[in-house]
Design a protein around this motif. Structure first.
Motif, PDB file in Angstrom:
ATOM      1  N   GLN A  20       0.797  -1.217   0.000  1.00 22.62           N
ATOM      2  CA  GLN A  20       0.000   0.000   0.000  1.00 22.62           C
ATOM      3  C   GLN A  20       0.832   1.270   0.000  1.00 22.62           C
ATOM      4  OE1 GLN A  20      -1.895  -1.333   3.626  1.00 22.62           O
ATOM      5  NE2 GLN A  20      -3.885  -1.468   2.601  1.00 22.62           N
ATOM      6  N   VAL A  21       2.056   1.180   0.477  1.00 25.21           N
ATOM      7  CA  VAL A  21       2.911   2.364   0.623  1.00 25.21           C
ATOM      8  C   VAL A  21       4.072   2.256  -0.357  1.00 25.21           C
ATOM      9  CG1 VAL A  21       4.271   3.744   2.227  1.00 25.21           C
ATOM     10  CG2 VAL A  21       2.307   2.433   3.080  1.00 25.21           C
ATOM     11  N   PRO A  22       4.088   3.081  -1.394  1.00 28.17           N
ATOM     12  CA  PRO A  22       5.192   3.009  -2.359  1.00 28.17           C
ATOM     13  C   PRO A  22       6.547   3.204  -1.680  1.00 28.17           C
ATOM     14  CG  PRO A  22       3.398   4.340  -3.231  1.00 28.17           C
ATOM     15  CD  PRO A  22       3.071   4.064  -1.787  1.00 28.17           C
ATOM     16  N   GLY A  23       7.472   2.299  -1.966  1.00 28.46           N
ATOM     17  CA  GLY A  23       8.812   2.411  -1.383  1.00 28.46           C
ATOM     18  C   GLY A  23       8.830   2.225   0.119  1.00 28.46           C
ATOM     19  N   ASP A 153     -11.104  17.491  -6.937  1.00 33.71           N
ATOM     20  CA  ASP A 153     -10.542  16.807  -8.103  1.00 33.71           C
ATOM     21  C   ASP A 153      -9.184  16.196  -7.794  1.00 33.71           C
ATOM     22  OD1 ASP A 153     -12.764  17.486  -9.536  1.00 33.71           O
ATOM     23  OD2 ASP A 153     -11.825  19.166 -10.605  1.00 33.71           O
ATOM     24  N   GLU A 154      -8.320  16.950  -7.114  1.00 36.63           N
ATOM     25  CA  GLU A 154      -6.982  16.432  -6.802  1.00 36.63           C
ATOM     26  C   GLU A 154      -7.053  15.260  -5.829  1.00 36.63           C
ATOM     27  OE1 GLU A 154      -3.814  20.005  -6.947  1.00 36.63           O
ATOM     28  OE2 GLU A 154      -5.493  20.343  -5.580  1.00 36.63           O
ATOM     29  N   LYS A 155      -7.922  15.359  -4.861  1.00 35.97           N
ATOM     30  CA  LYS A 155      -8.074  14.283  -3.892  1.00 35.97           C
ATOM     31  C   LYS A 155      -8.476  12.983  -4.583  1.00 35.97           C
ATOM     32  CE  LYS A 155     -10.453  13.226   0.464  1.00 35.97           C
ATOM     33  NZ  LYS A 155     -11.389  13.760   1.494  1.00 35.97           N
ATOM     34  N   ALA A 156      -9.452  13.083  -5.479  1.00 35.26           N
ATOM     35  CA  ALA A 156      -9.908  11.892  -6.199  1.00 35.26           C
ATOM     36  C   ALA A 156      -8.794  11.311  -7.064  1.00 35.26           C
ATOM     37  CB  ALA A 156     -11.123  12.235  -7.052  1.00 35.26           C
ATOM     38  N   ARG A 157      -8.027  12.186  -7.722  1.00 38.37           N
ATOM     39  CA  ARG A 157      -6.965  11.707  -8.597  1.00 38.37           C
ATOM     40  C   ARG A 157      -5.875  10.968  -7.811  1.00 38.37           C
ATOM     41  NH1 ARG A 157      -6.113  16.104 -10.933  1.00 38.37           N
ATOM     42  NH2 ARG A 157      -4.217  16.919  -9.969  1.00 38.37           N
ATOM     43  N   TRP A 158      -5.463  11.528  -6.680  1.00 40.12           N
ATOM     44  CA  TRP A 158      -4.407  10.892  -5.907  1.00 40.12           C
ATOM     45  C   TRP A 158      -4.876   9.601  -5.245  1.00 40.12           C
ATOM     46  CZ3 TRP A 158       0.434  11.559  -6.672  1.00 40.12           C
ATOM     47  CH2 TRP A 158       0.898  12.775  -7.178  1.00 40.12           C
ATOM     48  N   LEU A 159      -6.116   9.561  -4.808  1.00 41.84           N
ATOM     49  CA  LEU A 159      -6.631   8.315  -4.232  1.00 41.84           C
ATOM     50  C   LEU A 159      -6.762   7.228  -5.295  1.00 41.84           C
ATOM     51  CD1 LEU A 159      -9.268   9.644  -1.684  1.00 41.84           C
ATOM     52  CD2 LEU A 159      -7.143   8.422  -1.164  1.00 41.84           C
ATOM     53  N   ASP A 160      -7.099   7.611  -6.507  1.00 39.31           N
ATOM     54  CA  ASP A 160      -7.123   6.631  -7.598  1.00 39.31           C
ATOM     55  C   ASP A 160      -5.722   6.050  -7.818  1.00 39.31           C
ATOM     56  OD1 ASP A 160      -9.823   6.826  -8.098  1.00 39.31           O
ATOM     57  OD2 ASP A 160      -9.614   8.243  -9.755  1.00 39.31           O
ATOM     58  N   ARG A 161      -4.716   6.875  -7.712  1.00 41.20           N
ATOM     59  CA  ARG A 161      -3.346   6.403  -7.884  1.00 41.20           C
ATOM     60  C   ARG A 161      -2.941   5.478  -6.734  1.00 41.20           C
ATOM     61  NH1 ARG A 161      -1.227  12.428  -9.737  1.00 41.20           N
ATOM     62  NH2 ARG A 161      -1.652  12.155 -11.965  1.00 41.20           N
ATOM     63  N   TYR A 162      -3.377   5.816  -5.538  1.00 41.35           N
ATOM     64  CA  TYR A 162      -3.137   4.924  -4.392  1.00 41.35           C
ATOM     65  C   TYR A 162      -3.750   3.552  -4.655  1.00 41.35           C
ATOM     66  CZ  TYR A 162      -4.033   2.850   0.213  1.00 41.35           C
ATOM     67  OH  TYR A 162      -4.120   1.990   1.283  1.00 41.35           O
ATOM     68  N   ALA A 163      -5.002   3.527  -5.113  1.00 40.73           N
ATOM     69  CA  ALA A 163      -5.677   2.260  -5.385  1.00 40.73           C
ATOM     70  C   ALA A 163      -4.990   1.496  -6.501  1.00 40.73           C
ATOM     71  CB  ALA A 163      -7.141   2.509  -5.732  1.00 40.73           C
ATOM     72  N   ALA A 164      -4.528   2.203  -7.521  1.00 41.59           N
ATOM     73  CA  ALA A 164      -3.848   1.549  -8.638  1.00 41.59           C
ATOM     74  C   ALA A 164      -2.552   0.892  -8.168  1.00 41.59           C
ATOM     75  CB  ALA A 164      -3.567   2.557  -9.748  1.00 41.59           C
ATOM     76  N   PHE A 165      -1.810   1.570  -7.286  1.00 38.27           N
ATOM     77  CA  PHE A 165      -0.579   0.985  -6.755  1.00 38.27           C
ATOM     78  C   PHE A 165      -0.884  -0.262  -5.943  1.00 38.27           C
ATOM     79  CE2 PHE A 165       2.569   0.372  -3.442  1.00 38.27           C
ATOM     80  CZ  PHE A 165       3.749   0.372  -4.168  1.00 38.27           C
ATOM     81  N   ALA A 166      -1.891  -0.179  -5.088  1.00 33.93           N
ATOM     82  CA  ALA A 166      -2.254  -1.324  -4.257  1.00 33.93           C
ATOM     83  C   ALA A 166      -2.663  -2.518  -5.116  1.00 33.93           C
ATOM     84  CB  ALA A 166      -3.383  -0.943  -3.298  1.00 33.93           C
ATOM     85  N   ALA A 167      -3.463  -2.260  -6.141  1.00 31.18           N
ATOM     86  CA  ALA A 167      -3.892  -3.349  -7.020  1.00 31.18           C
ATOM     87  C   ALA A 167      -2.712  -3.939  -7.774  1.00 31.18           C
ATOM     88  CB  ALA A 167      -4.953  -2.843  -7.987  1.00 31.18           C
TER      89      ALA A 167
END
Length: 227
Positions: A20-23, A153-167
């Motif tokens: 869940q946490v990059p790096g 908008d920014e919040k949604a975009r960054w959370l989508d990236r978090y989910a993409a990394f986790a997946a």
């Protein structure tokens, strides 16, 4: 969101952060290196949110003579920390509770990784102030947690990236989506600018961003030296 009291969730805890946490492992190593810039060879480090013991183990293995005080509100997570550390646990004094439970110190350094995002801005500031009071002049504090822009908008975009990394790291896509819904609705999130301002307001100086991984940011800051 993880449950820090459910025994099954606690047992699985160590599997979560690397996915869940990059790096994640590099973050822990960087935190140890930043502390070592100021903490003496025989120093004592305060670790807030020490449950699980993952960063404690990295710090203890990196510095054979450091001692630690680990504080966490979950007895189950502190038990997991002791199991994770094994023989290294003899160098850690554990306290169940929050910053008020921590001894007065003074400590040579402090760390708080993946914890402050659970606290409101007011409680975060109080925790940082109480931590500063427990540090020696010039001592470092290393923090890292969720911190990203908070416009809609920014919040949604960054959370989508978090989910993409986790997946991409092996978490089921549905679970990743559920996680960002929980993060968005249940965590008192702040922007990086707000987080840095809190460190300054708590009395720290030379606040530097050292880590950025999608929704996560990390800073090192220092208690001012004695005049």
């Amino acid at each position: 969101m993880p449950s820090f009291t459910d025994p099954q969730a606690v047992a699985r805890y160590a599997d979560g952060p690397p996915k869940q946490v990059p790096g994640f492992h590099a973050l822990q190593k960087m935190a140890a290196l930043l502390l070592a810039e100021r903490v003496p060879r025989d120093g004592c480090v305060l670790v807030l949110g020490a449950g699980g013991g993952l960063e404690l183990k990295v710090f203890a293995e990196a510095q054979a003579d450091w001692r630690f005080v680990g504080v966490d509100p979950s007895a189950e997570m502190l038990n997991l920390a002791q199991a994770t550390l094994g023989p290294l646990a003899s160098r850690v004094e554990f306290h169940e509770g929050y910053i008020d439970t921590a001894p007065a110190g003074p400590f040579d350094g402090a760390a708080c990784l993946l914890t402050l995002h659970f606290l409101s801005a007011e409680e975060r500031l109080r925790t940082l102030k109480e931590t500063a009071q427990r540090l020696k002049p010039g001592a470092p504090l290393v923090v890292a947690h969720h911190s990203f822009p908070q416009s809609e908008d920014e919040k949604a975009r960054w959370l989508d990236r978090y989910a993409a990394f986790a997946a991409a790291s092996g978490i089921a896509a549905a679970d990743a989506r559920n996680a960002i819904a929980a993060i968005s609705s249940r965590l008192p999130l702040l922007s990086p600018e707000q987080d840095a301002a809190l460190l300054h307001a708590a009395g720290f100086q030379d606040v530097e961003l050292f880590y950025a991984g999608f929704t996560f940011k990390g800073w090192v800051a220092y208690k001012p030296p004695q005049p």
